[in-house]
Design a protein around this motif. Sequence first.
Motif, short mmCIF file in Angstrom:
data_model
loop_
_atom_site.label_atom_id
_atom_site.label_comp_id
_atom_site.label_asym_id
_atom_site.label_seq_id
_atom_site.Cartn_x
_atom_site.Cartn_y
_atom_site.Cartn_z
N TYR A 73 100.29 12.18 112.13
CA TYR A 73 99.14 11.48 112.67
C TYR A 73 98.73 11.98 114.06
CZ TYR A 73 101.03 8.48 109.03
OH TYR A 73 101.56 8.01 107.84
N ASN A 74 99.65 12.66 114.76
CA ASN A 74 99.32 13.16 116.09
C ASN A 74 98.68 14.54 116.06
OD1 ASN A 74 101.52 14.67 115.32
ND2 ASN A 74 102.72 14.31 117.19
N ASN A 75 98.38 15.04 114.87
CA ASN A 75 97.73 16.34 114.71
C ASN A 75 96.32 16.12 114.17
OD1 ASN A 75 96.83 18.87 113.66
ND2 ASN A 75 98.95 19.60 113.62
N ASP A 76 95.32 16.52 114.94
CA ASP A 76 93.93 16.26 114.54
C ASP A 76 93.52 16.99 113.27
OD1 ASP A 76 93.65 14.58 116.66
OD2 ASP A 76 92.26 15.85 117.81
N VAL A 77 94.25 18.04 112.90
CA VAL A 77 93.92 18.75 111.67
C VAL A 77 94.16 17.87 110.45
CG1 VAL A 77 94.40 20.80 110.26
CG2 VAL A 77 94.40 20.97 112.75
N PHE A 78 95.10 16.93 110.56
CA PHE A 78 95.33 15.97 109.48
C PHE A 78 94.03 15.25 109.12
CE2 PHE A 78 96.27 11.50 108.33
CZ PHE A 78 97.05 11.69 107.20
N TYR A 79 93.25 14.88 110.14
CA TYR A 79 91.98 14.17 109.93
C TYR A 79 90.85 15.15 109.63
CZ TYR A 79 94.94 10.89 112.43
OH TYR A 79 96.01 10.11 112.83
N LEU A 80 90.91 16.32 110.25
CA LEU A 80 89.86 17.32 110.03
C LEU A 80 89.75 17.69 108.56
CD1 LEU A 80 87.79 19.40 111.08
CD2 LEU A 80 89.72 20.97 111.47
N ARG A 81 90.86 17.72 107.85
CA ARG A 81 90.81 18.12 106.43
C ARG A 81 89.99 17.12 105.62
NH1 ARG A 81 94.03 22.50 105.60
NH2 ARG A 81 95.78 22.82 107.03
N TYR A 82 89.98 15.85 106.00
CA TYR A 82 89.13 14.88 105.32
C TYR A 82 87.66 15.17 105.58
CZ TYR A 82 92.98 11.92 103.86
OH TYR A 82 94.10 11.45 103.24
N CYS A 83 87.36 15.68 106.76
CA CYS A 83 85.97 16.01 107.09
C CYS A 83 85.52 17.26 106.34
CB CYS A 83 85.84 16.25 108.60
SG CYS A 83 86.36 14.86 109.63
N LEU A 84 86.44 18.20 106.15
CA LEU A 84 86.09 19.46 105.48
C LEU A 84 85.91 19.27 103.99
CD1 LEU A 84 88.47 21.96 107.32
CD2 LEU A 84 86.03 21.57 107.72
N GLU A 85 86.61 18.30 103.42
CA GLU A 85 86.43 18.02 101.99
C GLU A 85 85.43 16.89 101.86
OE1 GLU A 85 89.26 17.00 98.22
OE2 GLU A 85 89.74 18.69 99.50
N GLY A 86 84.20 17.27 101.57
CA GLY A 86 83.06 16.38 101.71
C GLY A 86 83.12 15.08 100.95
N ASP A 87 83.83 15.03 99.80
CA ASP A 87 83.82 13.80 99.02
C ASP A 87 84.95 12.85 99.43
OD1 ASP A 87 85.87 15.35 98.07
OD2 ASP A 87 85.54 14.89 95.96
N LYS A 88 85.71 13.20 100.48
CA LYS A 88 86.74 12.32 100.97
C LYS A 88 86.18 11.48 102.12
CE LYS A 88 90.10 13.86 98.35
NZ LYS A 88 90.71 13.02 97.29
N ASP A 89 86.61 10.22 102.21
CA ASP A 89 86.11 9.35 103.26
C ASP A 89 87.22 8.43 103.75
OD1 ASP A 89 86.40 7.46 101.22
OD2 ASP A 89 84.25 7.34 100.82
N VAL A 90 86.84 7.42 104.50
CA VAL A 90 87.82 6.51 105.08
C VAL A 90 88.64 5.81 104.01
CG1 VAL A 90 88.09 4.40 106.45
CG2 VAL A 90 86.46 6.14 107.18
N GLU A 91 88.02 5.47 102.90
CA GLU A 91 88.75 4.79 101.84
C GLU A 91 89.83 5.67 101.25
OE1 GLU A 91 88.55 1.57 101.16
OE2 GLU A 91 87.15 1.56 102.86
#
Length: 302
Positions: A62-80
Amino acid sequence: MIRPLINILLVVLLSEIVGQVDAFGVKEPVSALLQKHVSEIARLKEETQAIVGADNFDQVPYNNDVFYLRYCLEGDKDVEDLKKNLAWRQGEGKKICDAATSAFVEATAGEGWNNDPIRNNAPSAEIINQYLTESSGMTTSTSDGDFLYCIRAGMIDDKSLMSLIDVDSLVDFFVYAKEIISLAANDRSLTSDRISNVLTVNDLNGLQLIGGDSTFRDALSASSKKANELYPALGGPTLLLNLPRLVSALVKVFTPLFPKKVRENLKFSRGCLKDVMELKDARRGGKDNKQFLKDVDDILSA
């Protein structure tokens, strides 16, 4: 005979690629991507901290921003999708993730990489490590810095292995392996300023067309499906090497039926790794590593 061949073919083609949309080939530097998606990442981090708590939020992944970036790069992934992932990490998958985090921290504590804690912390390690050895599986890097996860199913005594454990235990082992690679890929992405992906190499040299344990193939398929849910924008192409000729003929029949994106993620080759007796010799520093990386580059660029 045809039915076993079709079963093998479907496992090989589907287990690594169903539902996969990846960030392979992203050219923008990670620093630029993090800035581009800064508001989305902030929202995902806020949701994560609320779920995992402040103490866990300061730990990997969780302390690595790339963990979250991958959700942004895969367009059909979201908060849910992230919430579902976190629920698994806090519940059913907590033991796997805790073991992987501990092993990763220990493996990277000194200079280089110490693989002993990775193998020793794996679920059911005392059993599975007897069968999944350096002769049947290994991880190394491409010339571009992506990860190559290689497996030789034909070198695994799957019947003996599955007589000692159940499918769920083997699924946990494979998901643990993907968690380790994910942590390493996220870490490398930050240090290299380049998105690091994972390419799967299935070397089918020596694969038995008849026989084998179907529950082993079930575990491979189930773990791959689970990994596709848990690790967005991580997977790159799947390289299928040295298919038996009859299976290769069936591949030519079935692959045109898959969507274009799936076909683009499949790469076929005969010859690569065929004369490599020990997979460990294809790792970094091994005597066959240079040729292996050249062959992989040629396959990817074809």
